[in-house]
Design a protein around this motif. Structure first.
Motif, short mmCIF file in Angstrom:
data_model
loop_
_atom_site.label_atom_id
_atom_site.label_comp_id
_atom_site.label_asym_id
_atom_site.label_seq_id
_atom_site.Cartn_x
_atom_site.Cartn_y
_atom_site.Cartn_z
N SER A 26 -8.64 -3.22 -5.25
CA SER A 26 -7.23 -3.59 -5.34
C SER A 26 -6.38 -2.51 -4.70
N VAL A 27 -5.66 -2.86 -3.64
CA VAL A 27 -4.78 -1.91 -2.98
C VAL A 27 -3.65 -1.48 -3.91
N SER A 28 -3.15 -2.41 -4.74
CA SER A 28 -2.05 -2.09 -5.64
C SER A 28 -2.44 -1.03 -6.65
N HIS A 29 -3.73 -0.99 -7.04
CA HIS A 29 -4.20 0.00 -8.00
C HIS A 29 -4.71 1.27 -7.31
N ASN A 30 -5.25 1.14 -6.11
CA ASN A 30 -5.97 2.26 -5.49
C ASN A 30 -5.37 2.74 -4.18
N SER A 31 -4.33 2.09 -3.66
CA SER A 31 -3.72 2.37 -2.36
C SER A 31 -4.62 1.87 -1.22
N ASN A 32 -4.19 2.11 0.02
CA ASN A 32 -4.92 1.59 1.18
C ASN A 32 -6.36 2.10 1.20
N ASN A 96 -9.91 6.05 -0.25
CA ASN A 96 -8.51 5.67 -0.34
C ASN A 96 -7.60 6.89 -0.32
N GLN A 214 -4.87 -2.92 4.08
CA GLN A 214 -3.57 -2.75 3.43
C GLN A 214 -3.30 -3.81 2.37
N SER A 215 -3.80 -5.03 2.56
CA SER A 215 -3.61 -6.07 1.55
C SER A 215 -4.39 -7.32 1.98
#
Length: 356
Positions: A26-32, A96, A214-215
């Motif tokens: 999860s990018v929202s939890h772990n960044s790119n 990340n 990125q997502s």
């Protein structure tokens, strides 16, 4: 900041690790998520020895995937997961942590400077092909950021001032159309691209084999990575055909024999360009010895010392090709570095003869 966690799971190979990331990252939890690809000629055990001798430490084992870290500078530290395909000799680093800080100061240095290792160089034409394939499959694709370049004396067609080298960086939602226009008008080719594929994925690719998720759907980016690996392996096969060995001709005498890797030039090398070619080599960390150049039907010969990779090879060139002769131990990293140098300074369309 620590690298993302995979718990106590074990993975049989990069396929199973990629599957886990596709389902759980999860990018929202772990960044790119940055996936840095490299290629080597070393076996797994030797690669680990080289990493450990360079200050890297294995901190967890997850089957065939290793979690590693390295301290740098006063307070810097990177952590990443390492995958190695022993058959293909492809390395993948997953992290990340920041590209312009932790990655730039560790993994990029390792891939650039270590003999027998190099980043997964993605040529301008391969970048261009990936872009058009994605745009054809997903017509709503946007490119929101790109960097493109034209080399001096390029053979790529350009409508406006074709004799000039140039680098163009662009940000905007119309980057796909703009890049095509820039290619037609200014003869530039891509070095970095950021894609936004609506309802599917957003990611970035650069020529040094750094892929940034990125997502969206990670699996879509992983497919592009596999495409790039296949293209680079074609170059690796051409390099593997090159050889250097001592052949015994009698009980007392051995003579060297070499089979070169041949780089074909679409934009022919002219005699008046030789001095500039040699100057560019020196500026890029090469030392030239025993150099000879002859006008007419161009002939150039030189011993080359690659100061970055600490390797030696010989080149023999005419208007149509540059033949690269290994001298002693071959170094795939040095070869990829020189191949990129030729494309980046002399001819973007330079290619290798690849045997099926």
């Amino acid at each position: 900041m620590n690298v993302f966690s995979v718990g106590d799971r074990e993975f049989a190979d990069r396929v199973s690790f990629n599957r886990y990331l596709t389902e759980n990252y999860s990018v929202s939890h772990n960044s790119n998520l940055h996936i840095i690809a490299g290629i080597t000629e070393h076996p797994w055990s030797k690669l680990i020895d080289i990493l450990e001798n360079s200050g890297y430490e294995v901190i967890e084992e997850h089957g065939e995937i290793l979690k590693m870290r390295r301290d740098y500078g006063l307070n810097g530290r990177i952590e990443f997961y390492l995958s190695f395909d022993e058959e293909l000799q492809v390395i993948l680093f997953y992290t990340n942590m920041r590209k312009t800080e932790e990655i730039e100061n560790t993994i990029e240095v390792f891939l650039n400077d270590t003999p027998g290792v190099h980043y997964l160089y993605i040529s301008p034409r391969v970048m261009q092909s990936i872009r058009e394939d994605i745009a054809e499959e997903e017509p709503a694709t946007q490119i929101t950021h790109f960097s493109a370049k034209r080399v001096s004396h390029s053979g790529v067609s350009a409508r406006i001032r074709p004799d000039h080298s140039r680098t163009i960086e662009y940000h905007g939602n119309d980057g796909l159309e703009t890049m095509r226009e820039m290619e037609e008008n200014y003869g530039v080719l891509p070095r970095l691209m950021e894609f936004r594929v609506p309802d599917l994925s957003k990611f970035k690719i650069n020529k040094e084999g750094i892929f940034t998720f990125q997502s969206g759907d990670l699996d879509y980016l992983l497919e592009q990575i596999e495409t790039c690996i296949k293209q680079v392996l074609k170059i690796k096969r051409a390099y593997n055909d090159a050889d250097f060995k001592m052949v015994r001709t009698s009980d007392q005498l051995e003579v060297p024999t070499a089979e070169p890797a041949s780089i074909t030039l679409k934009n022919h090398l002219q005699y008046h360009e030789v001095d500039n070619f040699k100057s560019n080599m020196k500026d890029n960390g090469y030392v030239l010895l025993d150099t000879f150049a002859e006008e007419g039907s161009l002939y150039l010969s030189s011993k080359v010392i690659d100061q970055e990779k600490k390797n030696t090879f010989r080149i023999k060139a005419n208007e149509d090709e540059i033949r690269v002769f290994p001298q002693g131990e071959k170094d795939i990293g040095s070869f990829f570095r020189f191949y990129e140098f030729v494309q980046d300074t002399l001819d973007e369309d330079a290619s290798l003869e690849v045997h099926a």
